[in-house]
Scaffold this active site. Sequence first.
Site, short mmCIF file in Angstrom:
data_model
loop_
_atom_site.label_atom_id
_atom_site.label_comp_id
_atom_site.label_asym_id
_atom_site.label_seq_id
_atom_site.Cartn_x
_atom_site.Cartn_y
_atom_site.Cartn_z
N CYS A 61 14.79 26.69 12.38
CA CYS A 61 14.08 26.54 11.11
C CYS A 61 13.76 27.86 10.43
CB CYS A 61 12.80 25.74 11.32
SG CYS A 61 11.46 26.68 12.08
N VAL A 384 20.76 37.44 29.94
CA VAL A 384 20.24 36.99 28.66
C VAL A 384 20.69 37.98 27.58
CG1 VAL A 384 18.19 36.39 27.34
CG2 VAL A 384 18.22 36.02 29.81
N GLY A 385 21.50 37.46 26.66
CA GLY A 385 21.96 38.28 25.54
C GLY A 385 21.09 37.96 24.34
N PHE A 470 28.45 29.62 11.76
CA PHE A 470 27.95 29.54 13.13
C PHE A 470 26.45 29.80 13.10
CE2 PHE A 470 26.89 30.89 17.29
CZ PHE A 470 27.90 30.58 18.17
N PHE A 927 3.88 15.05 3.54
CA PHE A 927 4.80 14.04 2.99
C PHE A 927 4.50 12.62 3.47
CE2 PHE A 927 7.23 17.99 4.02
CZ PHE A 927 7.16 18.54 2.75
N GLU A 931 -0.71 11.18 7.23
CA GLU A 931 -1.70 10.29 6.61
C GLU A 931 -2.44 9.50 7.68
OE1 GLU A 931 -0.17 7.93 3.40
OE2 GLU A 931 -1.92 6.62 3.38
N ARG A 1009 4.88 -2.35 -0.82
CA ARG A 1009 5.40 -1.51 -1.91
C ARG A 1009 6.92 -1.69 -2.05
NH1 ARG A 1009 4.27 2.94 -5.30
NH2 ARG A 1009 2.06 2.87 -4.77
N PHE A 1043 6.89 5.65 0.23
CA PHE A 1043 6.22 4.54 0.89
C PHE A 1043 6.97 3.22 0.73
CE2 PHE A 1043 2.29 2.04 1.83
CZ PHE A 1043 1.77 2.80 2.86
N ALA A 1210 0.02 8.39 -1.95
CA ALA A 1210 0.36 7.49 -3.05
C ALA A 1210 0.45 8.23 -4.39
CB ALA A 1210 -0.63 6.32 -3.13
N GLU A 1399 5.67 11.50 -5.46
CA GLU A 1399 6.68 10.62 -4.87
C GLU A 1399 7.80 10.19 -5.82
OE1 GLU A 1399 3.26 8.15 -3.77
OE2 GLU A 1399 4.32 7.79 -1.90
C1 LIG Z 1 19.94 27.01 16.39
C2 LIG Z 1 21.23 27.25 17.14
C3 LIG Z 1 22.41 27.10 16.48
C4 LIG Z 1 23.60 27.29 17.17
N1 LIG Z 1 24.77 27.12 16.48
C5 LIG Z 1 25.93 27.26 17.13
C6 LIG Z 1 27.15 27.06 16.44
O1 LIG Z 1 27.17 26.82 15.23
N2 LIG Z 1 28.28 27.15 17.15
C7 LIG Z 1 28.29 27.44 18.47
O2 LIG Z 1 29.37 27.52 19.05
N3 LIG Z 1 27.16 27.67 19.14
C8 LIG Z 1 25.98 27.58 18.51
N4 LIG Z 1 24.81 27.79 19.18
C9 LIG Z 1 24.85 28.15 20.60
C10 LIG Z 1 24.62 29.65 20.88
O3 LIG Z 1 24.01 30.28 19.80
C11 LIG Z 1 25.89 30.36 21.17
O4 LIG Z 1 26.46 29.80 22.30
C12 LIG Z 1 25.74 31.88 21.35
O5 LIG Z 1 26.97 32.47 21.21
C13 LIG Z 1 25.12 32.26 22.66
O6 LIG Z 1 25.03 33.67 22.73
P1 LIG Z 1 23.75 34.39 23.30
O7 LIG Z 1 24.07 35.84 23.38
O8 LIG Z 1 22.57 34.04 22.55
O9 LIG Z 1 23.71 33.76 24.76
P2 LIG Z 1 22.51 33.69 25.76
O10 LIG Z 1 21.64 32.55 25.44
O11 LIG Z 1 21.90 35.01 25.91
O12 LIG Z 1 23.34 33.34 27.07
C14 LIG Z 1 24.07 32.14 27.17
C15 LIG Z 1 24.78 32.09 28.52
O13 LIG Z 1 25.77 33.09 28.57
C16 LIG Z 1 25.59 33.91 29.72
N5 LIG Z 1 26.05 35.25 29.37
C17 LIG Z 1 25.65 36.01 28.32
N6 LIG Z 1 26.32 37.18 28.31
C18 LIG Z 1 27.14 37.15 29.39
C19 LIG Z 1 28.06 38.08 29.92
N7 LIG Z 1 28.30 39.24 29.35
N8 LIG Z 1 28.73 37.71 31.02
C20 LIG Z 1 28.52 36.53 31.62
N9 LIG Z 1 27.66 35.62 31.18
C21 LIG Z 1 26.97 35.94 30.06
C22 LIG Z 1 24.11 33.80 30.02
O14 LIG Z 1 23.80 34.08 31.34
C23 LIG Z 1 23.84 32.36 29.68
O15 LIG Z 1 24.18 31.53 30.73
C24 LIG Z 1 23.60 27.64 18.53
C25 LIG Z 1 22.38 27.82 19.20
C26 LIG Z 1 21.21 27.63 18.51
C27 LIG Z 1 19.90 27.82 19.23
S1 FES Z 2 10.31 28.44 15.14
FE1 FES Z 2 12.02 27.50 14.22
S2 FES Z 2 13.47 29.08 14.38
FE2 FES Z 2 11.85 29.83 15.52
#
Ligand SMILES: Cc1cc2nc3c(=O)[nH]c(=O)nc-3n(C[C@H](O)[C@H](O)[C@H](O)COP(=O)(O)OP(=O)(O)OC[C@H]3O[C@@H](n4cnc5c(N)ncnc54)[C@H](O)[C@@H]3O)c2cc1C
Ligand code: FES
Length: 1468
Positions: A61, A384-385, A470, A927, A931, A1009, A1043, A1210, A1399
Amino acid sequence: METMELNPSIATVFKKTPLEFYLNGTRIQLSDPNPQWTLLDFIRSQHGLKGTKLGCGEGGCGACTVVIQTLDTHRERRGRVKHLAVNACLFPLIGAVGKHVITVEGIGNSENPHPLQERMAKLHGSQCGFCTPGIVMSLYALIRNSYDPVIKEFRLDESDIELEGHLDGNLCRCTGYKPILQAAKTFITEDLKGTIAVGENLKECTSSESSELSYTFDGPAKNNFSCGRPGGCCRDPPKTTDGRSPSDETSSTKLSEHSSDPGSHERSSTSESAISTPDDVEISSTSYGKPIKSNETNSSDGLAVEGTKTTTQIDTPASKIEHGIPQYDFACYSPGTELIFPAALRKFEQAPLFYGNSTHVWLRPVTLEQLLIIKDAYPSAKLVGGASEVQVEIRFKNSSFPISAYISDIEQLREIEALGKDQNMDAIGEVILGANASLTEVEAICKDLSGRLGQRGSVLEAMRKQLRYFAGRQIRNVASLAGNIATASPISDINPVLLTCGASLRAQSKARGKFKLEMSTFFTGYRTTTLPADAVITHIHIPLPPTEAREITKAYKQSKRKDDDIAIVTAAFRVRLNEDGQISEISLAYGGMAPRTVEAKSTTKSLIGKEWNSSTTLGAGMTSLAQEFDLNFEVPGGMATYRKTLAMSLFFRFWHEVISDLKLGEVDPDLINEIHRGISFGSRDNHNPHEQRVVGKQIPHLSALKQNTGEAQYVDDIPPQDRELYGAMVLSSRAHAKLIEVDWSPALGPGLAMGYVDKHSIPKEANLWGSIVKDEPFFADDIVLSHGQPIGLVYAETALQAQAAARAVKVVYEDLPAILTIDEAIKADSFFKHGKMLKKGAAIEGEMDAVWEKCDRVFEGTTRIGGQEHFYLETNAALVIPNLEDKTFEVWSSTQNTMETQEFVSKVTGVPSHRVNARVKRMGGAFGGKESRSVQLACLLAVASKKEGRPMRCMLNRDEDMMTTGQRHPIQARWKVGTTSDGKLIALEADLYDNAGFSQDMSGAVMDRCCTHLDNCYEIPNVLIRGHVCRTNTHSNTAFRGFGGPQAMFITESYMTAVAEGLGIPIDELRLRNLYKEGQLTPFLQTIDQDWHVPLLLSQISQETNYEARLASIQQFNSQHKWRKRGISMIPTKFGLSFATALHLNQAGASVKIYADGSILLHHGGTEMGQGLYTKMAQLAAQELNVPLSAIFTPDSTTYQIANASPTAASSGSDLNGMAIKDACDQLNERLAPFRAKFGPNADMKTLAHAAYLERVNLSANGFWKMPRIGYKWGNYDISTQKPMYYYFTQGVAVSEVELDVLTGSHTVLRTDIKMDIGRSINPAIDYGQIEGAFVQGLGLFTMEESLWTRDGKLATMGPGTYKIPGFSDIPQEFNVIFLQGVEWGHLRSVQSSKGVGEPPLFLGASVFFALRMAVLSARMDNGVEEPLVLDSPATPERLRLSVGDEILRKGTVVPKEAETNFFVSVA
Ligand SMILES: Cc1cc2nc3c(=O)[nH]c(=O)nc-3n(C[C@H](O)[C@H](O)[C@H](O)COP(=O)(O)OP(=O)(O)OC[C@H]3O[C@@H](n4cnc5c(N)ncnc54)[C@H](O)[C@@H]3O)c2cc1C
Ligand code: FES
Ligand code: FES
């Protein structure tokens, strides 16, 4: 704090150090923070930093957007400062180390706002304000990034915002986006005074501050260590117009480099000076609210009160209008005052570190070698990336990772090979991308290289295209390719591209060293891969075809919403042709067709060697794909037919694209061009002939500026109370079941809950609540009736502990059969008692049969419309504060209904109402969703608060809110319409069913309504409408803007369309033939009065929008286009105002107190949810009392000030409360009359009030009003005694034009024009905003928003990831709104002759639906489909694609086998 003992190999390398970073210019050193905190958790824990909001917690969001200011590590830009908008709700706290975090508070405040904040406020870009800080920060990042410190120019065009998706990660539910875009675009064109990359030069700032700007845009940068501050940093050469150095401390205050305040986390003693004052412009909430095209001739009736603080500039000269845009006086942008990059961070030592406790540890390696040590010691350590997967797993899938390694600061994993301008591109055989480079960086490099490689780079162009759509910008700024690949999601957008091009991964581990993994064999099953547990992906190798190869790669994605949505089907295809045009290599990779990304291997095998440019090859490919993807009807995720059809449709498009790209022949451009959206624009007719001194002026929302600066306080922003606890609901995970056992013990204990409450905590009779019928238990009692029904509430010291405790409660269920849909309810005879009907004409005497016989034609049908989630950006929140001395409760609640909150808190706590003060200052949208449903949370907390004698707080998570608080009612209509042969309506009989869910809430009133709007604007002499309220096991549905009215009018327009098509009469003609005329009767026997303006509105808008000519040209277009269709629709609406069936609610109270200094405190029963009620009411009071607007102050809505307030609903907030205020003001004016006579008519209020006080005159007044005339009685069919149901009708018309991509079902709204009769507007700016926002919400209802349940009754769409509301690029490309002018309202008796507007415009979103229907109809005709089209709402891409009836669809249709059901259930 006790920490997990680390493996010695790690303990020697990683040191436990405080997390060090900067926050809004202040140095922070954080020792031992909670390892489960995200950046958002930390920020919101800080005093005064509540501007960053929690809207969803899943990156969907944008409410939590902050900016990370950091140094670019890209080789070519190394050392430059970049600004990344990120989702703080996902961003790991450890990721902030060594960086500068900027929140909305860091860029300005209401005393001294950033010009962007000011512009957003003045141009009405903020209604409820909950989305606003996030949007401001996304734009802030864009602006700061656009400054090129080398050439010293802003490289930004106003079109970039939309075209490059800079706001695609932000949602707003109120505004309809138009004013936000306008504010952003005008900021770029007017404030950024540099040369913009494309487009015209920026307008010169005329105010005196402009001459003091401490920078120019010419001259080279001294070196590449510029901090990147727009306007130049201290390392830039001193080139300024006035000769001063850009870094001159008099023009911008520098950031402190040292913290002087030791402690676990420190704030620099000079922190407040981090932001210097830009322009000392006085920002009064009233100073910019000047009318547009003001009719005010004399601005000197100056009522500003001298000597008081309540001065106003309301009488300043009117603003100009240029190109339909109000021209305000804005503070100039002075880039030299922006927050700079802290110098200390340049020297920041990138060292490995860790922090954590005994259960969770975070490690931050800064080299690959350090990472490999971690993986060697702990193969299960979570990398975690961008955290965009990981954090979602933690938050929504209850995953827990004892050891996490933050890897985004490892440069070796982020490298992207830079190819110099003089690089011989032919010599490049592959592109190597660092595995954890951000997607934004990858997008940029793909764009650059694909441009330079030409056709050879089509794989990179395919990648770029996938990345553009993406997620949202904030996610692309941090997420990585490796994260996407390693997650192995079956709907990944990247993996098909990598698979199809034959990419490989370079991986590495300590034990194995470097090794290669082929993408073709990487995925082994659902979310499983061949990557060894101890290894990491380091690089991605993307091969390029040989220079001479005739190879094309393309990618496609189809989702519910174009921007920021996960795919339904995503695909990438590659083909290489030999010299004879035969296929030598081919790969067709798909996501969304199997549990992993797959290649259509047998299809590709069958195609090898075939000539591409042959329809036989195309046909064979399609047939083979249909066989290869022989989806089962019950396939997980549903949409079997759509997916299969898409798989073929996308291949079909690819085939044509290859023909076109390789110049093998001519192709229809509609087949290869996807729907393309232009830059949006639009107008408001800013003419208001009824403008008065205060009323009628376009005054921005009085809180707008505070909302833009993050100072506006919502319930969860209230500072922590002494000994406060946090509550979390324990929710049913079953739709219908007996509760066999609820075991609380696992939830209680250190680090978890301190206690809980459930049905045993209150008397049995107090456990039932409901707005109309008290039939819903607060706590489930032996049985659960819906997934998400509260069983109890646990409370703990913190939110995270409470939520963990709630998950730990063990519940044993015995499942019972669940009823989900209306059809199931009808079959099972499962209804709530309702039994109301409307009868008119022959129906009153029971003689409908005779009427049917007289009809020339009778049409019958069933129409369904799905529900709608409110998706207010602020979820329900409450804070209950007990007072132990007096046994009172102060209840802050995000509620539209203070009275009901008070009533039920009184009931569950056992104290009388006078000891419960229910309060609300503002809501972040409501919205209708707040209520009644808000009462539940407040009461659960009150029970706990009473038990513990301590304050209790809770703000629901988005999924909890969506599960527990109900939605707009899904409705089904079974109708029968009789007409003459020339299209005159004679009779209507209908059974309407709404899906109430498991309790009644307001479902009966919604049905009432609904029944009364089934006529929309058409006269039908004989009517019999029966309403039915279905009892099911879904959540309890509730009020939602309109409504039941919008659903009813949708059904009306559906039967009108069916009649028109059946009779062969143009729908516009049919409407005109049946429009009401003055004096006719509605089905509820109310006379259409003299204020009936729909016919006039229709004829005016038809002319003004050139409707007939456009209709003709669309018909022409459709006759020439097979794959691209257009449609246009002109739809009227009439919406009845008043609480229709609860007469007692049509009353209001107000309290007006004039203090002796002339300042005035105003309270009324209405609540502020973004709709601008407080602003309008203050205008009314100011007008009535003859004072400036700023003399009036409304702090909140509270039951201690206003007793028995009706809910703000309303659309009657202004009508009811405005009249009550007028009553109070009339009393006060009468008492002040002698003093006005004495001191003169223009005497200021201070003089009057002071004199009156000395004379012992009561300067407090209570106002009251009850709506006259109305009083409909159900079942009374005697016209002579029946009273009107509605006080008046708000009326309007919209014309929408759309374009549909027949191949996929995607569409765009080309243009919408709305014309509304809203009487004499109290504040046109606010009313325009209501109309635009309601329309876009309606557009969502009718085309996009779809709630789905699993077969076992769980709501499947529980967040922005799965439930899509319109985003920035879904609004009409051209969007115009005007008010009806030049008429008199003879019958209207409302306050200031205004009309309710909240509304009524929502239904007009249906004009998009019916325009799409026209487009589909044309495609069906081309395809020879003759059966009448039944199109239910919402017209999702799936429904549209499945309606066109072409050959591909026929091949793709999946017929359910016996007893097979869809994976998802829609419950209408
Ligand atoms: C709101 C939202 C929208 C999204 N929209 C899309 C979309 O449109 N299309 C789509 O395909 N995906 C989408 N995604 C999914 C996500 O964003 C993608 O998969 C993104 O590329 C993950 O990358 P990250 O770096 O955030 O991964 P992280 O969350 O940091 O990691 C994901 C996984 O990858 C592993 N990892 C990370 N780096 C490495 C590495 N170098 N080697 C080995 N393992 C690794 C981590 O350990 C973990 O298991 C969405 C996610 C959200 C929350
Ligand atoms: S609170 Fe919705 S994107 Fe973070
Ligand atoms: S103003 Fe955007 S969500 Fe309310």
